[in-house]
Design a protein around this motif. Structure first.
Motif, short mmCIF file in Angstrom:
data_model
loop_
_atom_site.label_atom_id
_atom_site.label_comp_id
_atom_site.label_asym_id
_atom_site.label_seq_id
_atom_site.Cartn_x
_atom_site.Cartn_y
_atom_site.Cartn_z
N GLN A 1 -1.69 14.05 6.81
CA GLN A 1 -1.68 12.79 6.07
C GLN A 1 -0.26 12.23 5.99
N ASP B 1 1.17 8.71 7.30
CA ASP B 1 1.87 7.79 6.41
C ASP B 1 3.26 7.44 6.93
N VAL C 1 0.85 -1.20 0.00
CA VAL C 1 0.00 0.00 0.00
C VAL C 1 0.88 1.25 0.00
N LEU C 2 1.89 1.26 0.84
CA LEU C 2 2.80 2.41 0.90
C LEU C 2 3.63 2.53 -0.37
N ASP D 1 -0.53 18.92 3.20
CA ASP D 1 -0.85 17.52 3.50
C ASP D 1 -0.13 17.04 4.76
N ARG E 1 2.72 1.78 -3.37
CA ARG E 1 1.90 2.40 -4.43
C ARG E 1 1.76 3.90 -4.21
N ARG E 2 1.71 4.32 -2.95
CA ARG E 2 1.52 5.73 -2.63
C ARG E 2 2.81 6.53 -2.84
N TYR E 3 3.93 5.94 -2.50
CA TYR E 3 5.24 6.61 -2.60
C TYR E 3 6.16 5.73 -3.43
N SER E 4 6.56 6.26 -4.57
CA SER E 4 7.28 5.44 -5.53
C SER E 4 8.72 5.12 -5.16
#
Length: 167
Positions: free
Chosen positions: A148, A152, A30-31, A145, A33-36
């Motif tokens: 958030q 994260d 999940v992480l 952000d 996908r959010r942070y490349s």
């Protein structure tokens, strides 16, 4: 439900969702996908330049920072990923004050937005010493952000402890 020290103050439903992701070995995915990828800021000089750029953009009138560096001694046992120090010294008849910012060395392998969140947090301490409403308003001004990203980062630390790091 697993012990989640970085998420202790979050609701039961959020901790349950994170526990489910950990149990399914999906938190790192999940992480990921959010942070490349990780950032390229590896040296103290690069961190200094990065921090000064943020400071000059948002906090031009704040006092200068004498030192900005990565510190491998900062650990989460002290509940710190960053540390702002205000060091006062007497030199002759004058009182000299210096601000220092230290960022945990383990953030060298974090995505850039998460590093930025910690730097913004430490910069906000130049104006607001306490974690009060004005402090978090300043953080959100510099990084919209902010909340958030803080969440994260807590998820990333949880994933690292569970050997599910995406990086």
């Amino acid at each position: 439900m697993q012990s989640l020290p970085y998420l202790a103050h979050y609701s039961d439903s959020i901790r349950r969702q994170v526990s489910d992701l950990l149990a399914d070995n999906k938190l790192g995915q999940v992480l990921g996908r959010r942070y490349s990828a990780e950032h390229e800021i590896r040296s103290d000089k690069a961190l200094y330049d990065y921090t000064q750029a943020l400071k000059s953009r948002f906090m031009k009138k704040s006092p200068p920072i004498a030192r900005i560096c990565f510190d491998d001694k900062l650990t989460l046992k002290h509940q710190a990923l960053g540390l702002h120090s205000f060091v006062s010294r007497v030199q002759g008849q004058k009182l000299k004050a210096k601000h220092e910012i230290r960022i945990a060395g383990r953030l060298k392998q974090a995505p850039e937005p998460l590093l930025r969140m910690v730097v913004v947090h430490e910069l906000a301490h130049l104006r607001e010493k306490e974690h009060n409403k004005a402090f978090y308003q300043l953080c959100c001004h510099m990084e919209p952000d902010y909340h958030q990203l803080e969440f994260d980062l807590r998820l990333l630390l949880t994933a690292i402890d569970a050997n599910q790091s995406p990086f």
